[in-house]
Design a protein around this motif. Structure first.
Motif, PDB file in Angstrom:
ATOM      1  N   CYS A  69     177.297  36.081  47.922  1.00  0.00           N
ATOM      2  CA  CYS A  69     178.352  36.927  48.468  1.00  0.00           C
ATOM      3  C   CYS A  69     179.666  36.575  47.769  1.00  0.00           C
ATOM      4  O   CYS A  69     180.143  35.438  47.862  1.00  0.00           O
TER       5      CYS A  69
ATOM      6  N   CYS B 198     182.713  35.371  50.329  1.00  0.00           N
ATOM      7  CA  CYS B 198     182.817  34.021  50.904  1.00  0.00           C
ATOM      8  C   CYS B 198     182.188  32.932  50.037  1.00  0.00           C
ATOM      9  O   CYS B 198     182.366  31.751  50.309  1.00  0.00           O
TER      10      CYS B 198
ATOM     11  N   ARG C  57     179.011  32.247  49.737  1.00  0.00           N
ATOM     12  CA  ARG C  57     177.738  31.741  50.239  1.00  0.00           C
ATOM     13  C   ARG C  57     176.577  32.289  49.430  1.00  0.00           C
ATOM     14  O   ARG C  57     176.606  33.418  48.954  1.00  0.00           O
ATOM     15  N   SER C  58     175.523  31.485  49.338  1.00  0.00           N
ATOM     16  CA  SER C  58     174.314  31.872  48.628  1.00  0.00           C
ATOM     17  C   SER C  58     173.164  31.996  49.621  1.00  0.00           C
ATOM     18  O   SER C  58     173.007  31.152  50.513  1.00  0.00           O
ATOM     19  N   HIS C  59     172.386  33.059  49.481  1.00  0.00           N
ATOM     20  CA  HIS C  59     171.281  33.311  50.402  1.00  0.00           C
ATOM     21  C   HIS C  59     170.000  33.588  49.616  1.00  0.00           C
ATOM     22  O   HIS C  59     170.026  34.336  48.633  1.00  0.00           O
TER      23      HIS C  59
ATOM     24  N   CYS D  40     175.027  38.954  54.733  1.00  0.00           N
ATOM     25  CA  CYS D  40     175.729  37.663  54.751  1.00  0.00           C
ATOM     26  C   CYS D  40     176.297  37.368  56.128  1.00  0.00           C
ATOM     27  O   CYS D  40     176.186  36.259  56.635  1.00  0.00           O
TER      28      CYS D  40
ATOM     29  N   CYS E 234     179.471  37.310  56.843  1.00  0.00           N
ATOM     30  CA  CYS E 234     180.821  36.729  56.807  1.00  0.00           C
ATOM     31  C   CYS E 234     181.894  37.713  57.258  1.00  0.00           C
ATOM     32  O   CYS E 234     182.932  37.308  57.790  1.00  0.00           O
TER      33      CYS E 234
END
Length: 206
Positions: free
Chosen positions: A183, A186, A188-190, A201, A203
């Motif tokens: 993402c 933010c 972040r890794s998914h 995500c 967020c």
């Protein structure tokens, strides 16, 4: 008759011809059921249906050959034929031809996903119902997992081929195929499957 109409007729006529030629009785109904997702089967894309149809052509051609001795199943043979530049493709074609299978004739009878779509929509007049969000999400997960599995299998096959031809040096190995969604908002890794299943995500709702 216009060019587009001619192409449509040609595609649907080809499917009918191939069904009769290879003894694929009931294939039209099966394509329709798989596309619609009826009789407890998951909805299939036209690309998946084209691959399925082509594998059945190959399976029929192999079944009709009394001298076919190539090891491996239809999936492996089809995958090799789909990659003309690989050493496996050359070997597979050679073995098929030794078994009196006309590889060029068989592969020329393969169909495209566009032909499947025209056949279902215009020849059989099938309308695909709109899928609900949960079904779309499940289908997305399934497609990505299938592609990951195929990528892993093809990568392993290529490494084995190169290894056996002394082009690369490696002992026992395994292939890790990890697709991540990052993402940009933010950072972040998914993992992609988890990303789908958790609805993104998240967020922007925090």
């Amino acid at each position: 008759m216009t060019s587009n109409a001619s192409n449509t007729t040609s595609g649907t006529m080809k499917i009918d011809r191939v069904v009769n030629e290879y003894g694929l009785a009931g294939m039209g109904d099966e394509l329709e059921e798989r596309w619609l997702g009826t009789n407890e089967t998951e909805q299939s894309s036209t690309r998946e249906l084209a691959d399925y149809f082509n594998k059945e052509i190959l399976r029929s051609a192999i079944r009709e050959s009394d001298t076919f001795t190539l090891s491996g199943d239809v999936e492996e043979v089809y995958r090799a034929l789909d990659d003309d530049e690989s050493a496996d493709a050359t070997l597979v074609r050679s073995r098929l031809e030794q078994s009196a299978i006309d590889v060029e004739a068989v592969t020329s009878d393969f169909i495209s996903h566009q032909s499947v779509h025209r056949y279902l929509k215009e020849h059989r007049e099938v309308e695909r119902p709109e899928r609900d969000p949960e079904r779309k999400l499940a289908d997305a997960v399934s497609v990505v997992q299938q592609l990951q599995g195929r990528t892993t299998a093809v990568t392993e096959q290529k490494i084995e081929t190169l290894k056996n031809n002394d082009i690369v040096s490696v002992g026992e190995f395994s292939v890790l195929n990890d697709v991540q969604v990052i993402c940009e908002s933010c950072g972040r890794s998914h993992e992609v499957t988890s990303f789908f299943e958790q609805g993104g995500c998240g967020c922007e709702t925090e």
